[in-house]
Design an enzyme around this catalytic site. Structure first.
Site, PDB file in Angstrom:
ATOM      1  N   GLU A 285      -3.219  -4.485  -3.063  1.00  0.00           N
ATOM      2  CA  GLU A 285      -3.769  -5.377  -4.088  1.00  0.00           C
ATOM      3  C   GLU A 285      -3.800  -4.700  -5.458  1.00  0.00           C
ATOM      4  O   GLU A 285      -3.422  -5.280  -6.471  1.00  0.00           O
ATOM      5  CB  GLU A 285      -5.192  -5.810  -3.711  1.00  0.00           C
ATOM      6  CG  GLU A 285      -5.277  -6.643  -2.444  1.00  0.00           C
ATOM      7  CD  GLU A 285      -5.401  -5.808  -1.176  1.00  0.00           C
ATOM      8  OE1 GLU A 285      -4.954  -4.643  -1.160  1.00  0.00           O
ATOM      9  OE2 GLU A 285      -5.942  -6.331  -0.191  1.00  0.00           O
TER      10      GLU A 285
ATOM     11  N   CYS B   2     -10.801  -2.960  -4.410  1.00  0.00           N
ATOM     12  CA  CYS B   2      -9.814  -3.945  -4.870  1.00  0.00           C
ATOM     13  C   CYS B   2     -10.486  -5.219  -5.363  1.00  0.00           C
ATOM     14  O   CYS B   2     -10.024  -5.830  -6.330  1.00  0.00           O
ATOM     15  CB  CYS B   2      -8.817  -4.256  -3.762  1.00  0.00           C
ATOM     16  SG  CYS B   2      -7.652  -2.902  -3.490  1.00  0.00           S
TER      17      CYS B   2
ATOM     18  N   CYS C  45     -10.320  -4.704   0.149  1.00  0.00           N
ATOM     19  CA  CYS C  45     -11.440  -3.754   0.213  1.00  0.00           C
ATOM     20  C   CYS C  45     -12.327  -3.925  -1.020  1.00  0.00           C
ATOM     21  O   CYS C  45     -11.961  -4.592  -1.998  1.00  0.00           O
ATOM     22  CB  CYS C  45     -10.912  -2.324   0.324  1.00  0.00           C
ATOM     23  SG  CYS C  45     -10.328  -1.624  -1.231  1.00  0.00           S
TER      24      CYS C  45
ATOM     25  N   GLU D  15       0.298   5.196   0.709  1.00  0.00           N
ATOM     26  CA  GLU D  15      -0.645   6.212   1.179  1.00  0.00           C
ATOM     27  C   GLU D  15      -0.260   7.593   0.658  1.00  0.00           C
ATOM     28  O   GLU D  15       0.823   7.784   0.092  1.00  0.00           O
ATOM     29  CB  GLU D  15      -0.689   6.186   2.711  1.00  0.00           C
ATOM     30  CG  GLU D  15      -1.232   4.854   3.209  1.00  0.00           C
ATOM     31  CD  GLU D  15      -1.464   4.800   4.707  1.00  0.00           C
ATOM     32  OE1 GLU D  15      -0.945   5.672   5.434  1.00  0.00           O
ATOM     33  OE2 GLU D  15      -2.163   3.870   5.144  1.00  0.00           O
TER      34      GLU D  15
ATOM     35  N   ASN E 206       0.834  -1.199   0.000  1.00  0.00           N
ATOM     36  CA  ASN E 206       0.000   0.000   0.000  1.00  0.00           C
ATOM     37  C   ASN E 206       0.873   1.255   0.000  1.00  0.00           C
ATOM     38  O   ASN E 206       1.953   1.286   0.611  1.00  0.00           O
ATOM     39  CB  ASN E 206      -1.019   0.003   1.152  1.00  0.00           C
ATOM     40  CG  ASN E 206      -0.419  -0.200   2.524  1.00  0.00           C
ATOM     41  OD1 ASN E 206       0.620  -0.836   2.682  1.00  0.00           O
ATOM     42  ND2 ASN E 206      -1.053   0.346   3.543  1.00  0.00           N
TER      43      ASN E 206
HETATM   44  N1  THU Z   1      -5.309  -1.363   2.585  1.00  0.00           N
HETATM   45  C1  THU Z   1      -4.790  -2.153   1.619  1.00  0.00           C
HETATM   46  O1  THU Z   1      -3.696  -1.923   1.118  1.00  0.00           O
HETATM   47  N2  THU Z   1      -5.502  -3.225   1.235  1.00  0.00           N
HETATM   48  C2  THU Z   1      -6.682  -3.612   1.788  1.00  0.00           C
HETATM   49  O2  THU Z   1      -7.283  -4.552   1.327  1.00  0.00           O
HETATM   50  C3  THU Z   1      -7.217  -2.882   2.928  1.00  0.00           C
HETATM   51  C4  THU Z   1      -6.601  -1.563   3.177  1.00  0.00           C
HETATM   52  C5  THU Z   1      -4.512  -0.221   3.051  1.00  0.00           C
HETATM   53  C6  THU Z   1      -5.051   1.123   2.703  1.00  0.00           C
HETATM   54  C7  THU Z   1      -4.442   1.984   3.784  1.00  0.00           C
HETATM   55  O3  THU Z   1      -3.135   2.346   3.406  1.00  0.00           O
HETATM   56  C8  THU Z   1      -4.333   1.054   4.975  1.00  0.00           C
HETATM   57  O4  THU Z   1      -4.425  -0.262   4.465  1.00  0.00           O
HETATM   58  C9  THU Z   1      -5.405   1.277   6.025  1.00  0.00           C
HETATM   59  O5  THU Z   1      -6.665   1.214   5.469  1.00  0.00           O
END
Ligand code: THU
Length: 137
Positions: free
Chosen positions: A57, A92, A89, A46, A44
């Site tokens: 993902e 994704c 999520c 941000e 991830n």
């Molecule tokens: N996040 C993901 O990378 N994948 C998921 O399936 C759930 C959430 C990340 C987004 C954000 O950077 C952090 O997790 C908290 O939500």
């Protein structure tokens, strides 16, 4: 094809170490298996605008497509900052379904002992437009 979900999970866990998550402090790693055995991972990323955050993902999917892949046969997700397994999520799930069949296995695990084994179709059921993505593109 013999799919080693443990190995794929290890790749996801390794990718989670690259996460850029200074706002949530929640690192995520994802690993996709391609039909030729290649493993494509993502973390991830941000952003201070929050809404522009890219999930692990989707990072993996985009990375795989950029390497020429159009189909993935398995997915593993590692969330070392949660005890329990955390699934992808909603956004994704939609994006993953573009490049994965509904019976593709998905494995996810946090830092605790529990894990989840499921499929894309279970995570994203009633995917009525799935066949639209079977064009020649
Ligand atoms: N996040 C993901 O990378 N994948 C998921 O399936 C759930 C959430 C990340 C987004 C954000 O950077 C952090 O997790 C908290 O939500």
């Amino acid at each position: 094809m013999n799919i080693n979900m443990q190995e794929l999970y290890q790749a996801a866990l390794k990718a989670s170490a690259n996460a850029y998550a200074p706002y949530s402090n929640f690192r995520v790693g994802a690993a996709l298996l391609a039909e030729d055995g290649a493993v494509i991972s993502g973390c991830n990323v941000e952003n201070r605008s929050y809404g522009l955050t890219i999930c692990a993902e989707r990072n993996a999917v985009v990375s795989g497509v950029n390497q020429g892949y159009r189909s993935f046969v398995a997915l593993a997700i590692a969330t070392p900052d949660s005890k329990d397994p955390v699934g992808p999520c909603g956004a994704c799930r939609q994006v993953l379904s573009e490049f994965m069949e509904s019976d593709a296995p998905v494995h996810f695990k946090g830092a605790g002992p529990e894990h989840m084994d499921t499929t894309i179709g279970t995570l994203y059921p009633f995917d009525s437009l799935h066949d639209l993505s079977k064009s020649t593109m």
